[in-house]
Design an enzyme around this catalytic site. Structure first.
Site, PDB file in Angstrom:
ATOM      1  N   GLY A 148      -9.753  -1.935   2.358  1.00 25.95           N
ATOM      2  CA  GLY A 148     -10.565  -1.092   1.489  1.00 25.95           C
ATOM      3  C   GLY A 148     -10.817  -1.787   0.172  1.00 25.95           C
ATOM      4  O   GLY A 148     -10.455  -2.944  -0.015  1.00 25.95           O
ATOM      5  N   LYS A 149     -11.437  -1.056  -0.743  1.00 19.96           N
ATOM      6  CA  LYS A 149     -11.727  -1.628  -2.045  1.00 19.96           C
ATOM      7  C   LYS A 149     -10.445  -1.856  -2.833  1.00 19.96           C
ATOM      8  O   LYS A 149     -10.310  -2.813  -3.554  1.00 19.96           O
ATOM      9  CB  LYS A 149     -12.631  -0.670  -2.837  1.00 19.96           C
ATOM     10  CG  LYS A 149     -14.109  -0.861  -2.543  1.00 19.96           C
ATOM     11  CD  LYS A 149     -14.974  -0.593  -3.771  1.00 19.96           C
ATOM     12  CE  LYS A 149     -14.722   0.742  -4.416  1.00 19.96           C
ATOM     13  NZ  LYS A 149     -15.444   1.870  -3.839  1.00 19.96           N
ATOM     14  N   SER A 181      -7.123  -1.346  -1.458  1.00 17.92           N
ATOM     15  CA  SER A 181      -5.898  -1.658  -0.735  1.00 17.92           C
ATOM     16  C   SER A 181      -6.195  -2.267   0.627  1.00 17.92           C
ATOM     17  O   SER A 181      -7.292  -2.129   1.156  1.00 17.92           O
ATOM     18  CB  SER A 181      -5.072  -0.388  -0.539  1.00 17.92           C
ATOM     19  OG  SER A 181      -5.671   0.433   0.440  1.00 17.92           O
ATOM     20  N   VAL A 182      -5.199  -2.943   1.157  1.00 22.46           N
ATOM     21  CA  VAL A 182      -5.248  -3.426   2.534  1.00 22.46           C
ATOM     22  C   VAL A 182      -4.051  -2.813   3.237  1.00 22.46           C
ATOM     23  O   VAL A 182      -2.959  -2.770   2.677  1.00 22.46           O
ATOM     24  CB  VAL A 182      -5.133  -4.961   2.597  1.00 22.46           C
ATOM     25  CG1 VAL A 182      -5.322  -5.453   4.021  1.00 22.46           C
ATOM     26  CG2 VAL A 182      -6.150  -5.607   1.693  1.00 22.46           C
ATOM     27  N   VAL A 183      -4.272  -2.297   4.438  1.00 23.78           N
ATOM     28  CA  VAL A 183      -3.182  -1.667   5.163  1.00 23.78           C
ATOM     29  C   VAL A 183      -2.888  -2.467   6.434  1.00 23.78           C
ATOM     30  O   VAL A 183      -3.800  -2.804   7.184  1.00 23.78           O
ATOM     31  CB  VAL A 183      -3.515  -0.201   5.507  1.00 23.78           C
ATOM     32  CG1 VAL A 183      -2.355   0.450   6.246  1.00 23.78           C
ATOM     33  CG2 VAL A 183      -3.854   0.587   4.257  1.00 23.78           C
ATOM     34  N   ASP A 217      -8.732  12.852  -3.845  1.00 26.90           N
ATOM     35  CA  ASP A 217      -9.624  12.047  -2.995  1.00 26.90           C
ATOM     36  C   ASP A 217      -9.597  12.627  -1.589  1.00 26.90           C
ATOM     37  O   ASP A 217      -9.574  11.910  -0.591  1.00 26.90           O
ATOM     38  CB  ASP A 217      -9.205  10.579  -2.988  1.00 26.90           C
ATOM     39  CG  ASP A 217     -10.269   9.670  -2.369  1.00 26.90           C
ATOM     40  OD1 ASP A 217     -11.440  10.114  -2.256  1.00 26.90           O
ATOM     41  OD2 ASP A 217      -9.944   8.540  -1.990  1.00 26.90           O
ATOM     42  N   LYS A 259       0.989  -0.664   2.958  1.00 32.24           N
ATOM     43  CA  LYS A 259      -0.187  -0.566   2.094  1.00 32.24           C
ATOM     44  C   LYS A 259      -0.020  -1.527   0.932  1.00 32.24           C
ATOM     45  O   LYS A 259       0.889  -1.389   0.123  1.00 32.24           O
ATOM     46  CB  LYS A 259      -0.368   0.875   1.600  1.00 32.24           C
ATOM     47  CG  LYS A 259      -1.641   1.076   0.789  1.00 32.24           C
ATOM     48  CD  LYS A 259      -1.982   2.553   0.655  1.00 32.24           C
ATOM     49  CE  LYS A 259      -3.207   2.781  -0.208  1.00 32.24           C
ATOM     50  NZ  LYS A 259      -3.593   4.195  -0.284  1.00 32.24           N
TER      51      LYS A 259
HETATM   52  P1  ADP Z   1      -7.597   3.351   0.738  1.00 34.41           P
HETATM   53  O1  ADP Z   1      -7.266   3.633  -0.688  1.00 34.41           O
HETATM   54  O2  ADP Z   1      -7.957   1.935   0.985  1.00 34.41           O
HETATM   55  O3  ADP Z   1      -8.564   4.339   1.324  1.00 34.41           O
HETATM   56  P2  ADP Z   1      -5.688   4.569   2.561  1.00 34.41           P
HETATM   57  O4  ADP Z   1      -4.305   4.970   2.179  1.00 34.41           O
HETATM   58  O5  ADP Z   1      -6.664   5.662   2.755  1.00 34.41           O
HETATM   59  O6  ADP Z   1      -6.187   3.502   1.492  1.00 34.41           O
HETATM   60  O7  ADP Z   1      -5.593   3.696   3.872  1.00 34.41           O
HETATM   61  C1  ADP Z   1      -6.732   3.129   4.455  1.00 34.41           C
HETATM   62  C2  ADP Z   1      -6.727   3.368   5.943  1.00 34.41           C
HETATM   63  O8  ADP Z   1      -5.570   2.798   6.544  1.00 34.41           O
HETATM   64  C3  ADP Z   1      -6.705   4.822   6.316  1.00 34.41           C
HETATM   65  O9  ADP Z   1      -7.978   5.350   6.398  1.00 34.41           O
HETATM   66  C4  ADP Z   1      -6.001   4.828   7.648  1.00 34.41           C
HETATM   67  O10 ADP Z   1      -6.918   4.574   8.688  1.00 34.41           O
HETATM   68  C5  ADP Z   1      -5.064   3.651   7.540  1.00 34.41           C
HETATM   69  N1  ADP Z   1      -3.730   4.098   7.164  1.00 34.41           N
HETATM   70  C6  ADP Z   1      -3.224   4.203   5.915  1.00 34.41           C
HETATM   71  N2  ADP Z   1      -1.948   4.634   5.940  1.00 34.41           N
HETATM   72  C7  ADP Z   1      -1.641   4.819   7.239  1.00 34.41           C
HETATM   73  C8  ADP Z   1      -0.459   5.260   7.939  1.00 34.41           C
HETATM   74  N3  ADP Z   1       0.656   5.604   7.282  1.00 34.41           N
HETATM   75  N4  ADP Z   1      -0.505   5.319   9.275  1.00 34.41           N
HETATM   76  C9  ADP Z   1      -1.615   4.984   9.941  1.00 34.41           C
HETATM   77  N5  ADP Z   1      -2.740   4.562   9.352  1.00 34.41           N
HETATM   78  C10 ADP Z   1      -2.768   4.479   8.024  1.00 34.41           C
HETATM   79 MN    MN Z   2      -8.471   6.267   1.965  1.00 36.83          MN
END
Ligand code: ADP
Ligand code: MN
Length: 495
Positions: A241-242, A244-246, A384, A268
């Site tokens: 994302g903008k 974070s990277v997960v 959000d 994250k």
């Molecule tokens: P951002 O601020 O980049 O939107 P998010 O916390 O929403 O960060 O995480 C981005 C994506 O990563 C989420 O839309 C989801 O698909 C995946 N994700 C984040 N946390 C989890 C988690 N604990 N388990 C599974 N998927 C996750």
């Molecule tokens: Mn998100």
């Protein structure tokens, strides 16, 4: 005759066959080691390596990672020798003292210890304290502050006793050694990392391609998590994302017995590029919870603060029983939590999932409930909330992405809540849930306010008036309006 004795020049003879077999053994061993510890992949410049540290410090990181590989090989070699020497003998000797200490362990943690408090939620509103925090005992000439160097130094020395038994601390107490806080912290950190390392049972291989997407400092952090055995493997990237990277990871073993690492984890990584966080200013600038910290922090720390915030907010939600990822560990700007999904497949976002009308209705009521719990029990506004940050897993809605969540008394808290309500109402109304409240009804249902305006403009104006009233009150009286308190008291202005 020479007083020093004649040098013994007779060299031990050995056959060609011996030399050959020794060489062969060496080669085999090398091969084995290469397989076990693949070379560190060259740094591919990720999309968000910051401009300021791209050349020099990435070299440093690389060097540290290489050093870590060497240390590991060296340790492995020691272990082999130890095993060979000890054989089946009943009495064994240990080479523990000759093990390598990874150099980055001591320097990378310096401000982590002081700054990041992972147990206490600093974002929780202050309760008025009755006990004065005077921080000293005694009076007159005998006054001793808690920071008194001598007392503190002795205490630190005594606290060394708590280190693991293998950790040699010498007889500091016997000689009235006084350790400065700085030295003690460094020692403590070292002792803990030693403990963790010796608790490590198996060498963990890390073969991650996804790690190329993060900057060297972060890669080192992730690397450490795998190396310590806390994570089994980091399998790949779930989302970029903008901000974070997960990543997905398989959980390993915790160094401490009482903590259980979930079988699957989400990592994250908050991006360390500052530009992306500029548009977050409004969440943080006026937040009274930040007023003491914001000005003192450098930008790197502010990013860590987002990670820290997400952790504390998730913990609040967990405590209230809201379905959300469970926090595993926070290291600087990297938050490890339980993975929502299964077998590396993340649960779909609510926007991507096709639900029966029955399930959709269930989902709606669950979201309504969670919003109320979030507001009343966690004292939080998601800020959000939308179908992008709700996952559908196990027939239920799970809330994620709460680093930007604020308390309702945040200067824009109610506006954020209204925006959340708009998103939620629109989504469920479009999805055909006839029972879904409109955004204004939802706002009232969540917050407990009773704003009667029947159009958006007036409603918004009343929200802003409420926020202003609270701000003025904070300005004049130094505390929040009790109309915001979750137990629903009527507004009272006297102290
Ligand atoms: P951002 O601020 O980049 O939107 P998010 O916390 O929403 O960060 O995480 C981005 C994506 O990563 C989420 O839309 C989801 O698909 C995946 N994700 C984040 N946390 C989890 C988690 N604990 N388990 C599974 N998927 C996750
Ligand atoms: Mn998100």
């Amino acid at each position: 005759q020479c007083p020093w004795g004649a040098p013994n020049t007779t060299s031990i003879s050995c056959s060609l066959a011996d030399v050959m077999s020794e060489q062969l053994a060496k080669e085999l061993q090398l091969e084995e080691e290469n397989a076990a510890f693949p070379e560190v992949v060259a740094v591919a410049e990720g999309p968000f390596i910051t401009g300021e540290n791209v050349d020099t410090s990435s070299d440093l990181m690389l060097a540290q990672m290489l050093q870590m590989e060497f240390d590991r090989e060296y340790d492995a070699q020691l272990r082999r020798e130890e095993k060979k020497i000890n054989g089946d003998s009943k009495v064994s000797i240990s080479f523990e003292n000759y093990r390598k200490v990874h150099p980055y362990d001591s320097d990378s943690s310096e401000d982590e210890v002081d700054w990041q408090d992972t147990r206490h939620d600093p974002y929780r509103a202050d309760k008025p304290t009755t006990t004065p925090r005077k921080g000293f005992i005694g009076k007159g000439k005998d006054i001793t502050t808690k920071h008194d160097e001598v007392v503190c130094g002795r205490k630190n020395t005594a606290r060394m006793e708590n280190f693991a038994p293998e950790f040699h601390v010498g007889d500091g107490i016997g000689m009235d050694l006084k350790l400065s806080n700085q030295v003690f912290n460094a020692l403590k950190q070292h002792a803990y990392s030693e403990e963790r390392r010796s608790a490590r049972l198996h060498e963990k291989k890390e073969h991650s391609t996804a790690e190329k997407a993060v900057d060297p400092k972060t890669r080192l952090l992730l690397y450490k998590m795998v190396n310590s055995g806390m994570l089994e493997t980091i399998t790949g990237c779930i989302s970029t994302g903008k901000e974070s990277v997960v990543f997905h990871a398989y959980g390993g073993k915790s160094a401490t017995e009482d903590k259980v690492i979930p079988p699957e984890c989400a990592i994250k990584v908050f991006k360390t590029t500052l530009n992306e966080f500029k548009n977050r200013d409004k969440y943080i600038k006026d937040d009274y919870r930040f007023k003491d910290r914001f000005s003192k922090l450098n930008p790197r720390k502010i990013i860590r603060m987002w990670a820290e915030k997400e952790m504390h907010n998730l913990t609040r939600m967990q405590n209230a029983g809201i379905l959300c990822p469970q926090v595993v560990i926070l290291k600087k700007h990297v938050l490890v939590m339980s993975f929502i999904g299964q077998d590396q497949v993340p649960a779909p976002k609510l926007k991507d999932v096709t639900l029966s009308s029955e399930d959709m209705k269930k989902a709606y009521y669950q979201v309504l409930n969670m919003m109320q719990q979030l507001y009343k029990e966690c004292n939080l506004v998601h800020a959000d909330l939308s179908e992008y940050n709700m996952l559908w897993h196990d027939g239920k809605v799970w809330l994620i992405d709460v680093s930007q969540s604020v308390e309702p008394t945040h200067p824009h808290g109610l506006e954020f809540l209204f925006r959340d309500c708009k998103n939620v109402s629109q989504f469920f109304q479009k999805a055909g849930v006839a029972e879904a409240l409109n955004e204004r009804e939802l706002f009232n249902a969540v917050s407990g306010f009773n704003i009667t305006a029947d159009n958006e403009v007036d409603f918004q104006a009343e929200i802003e008036a409420l926020e202003k009233m609270n701000e003025d009150h904070v300005q004049n009286h130094g505390k929040k309006l009790s109309v915001f308190s979750s137990d629903g008291d009527p507004p009272i202005y006297d102290e």
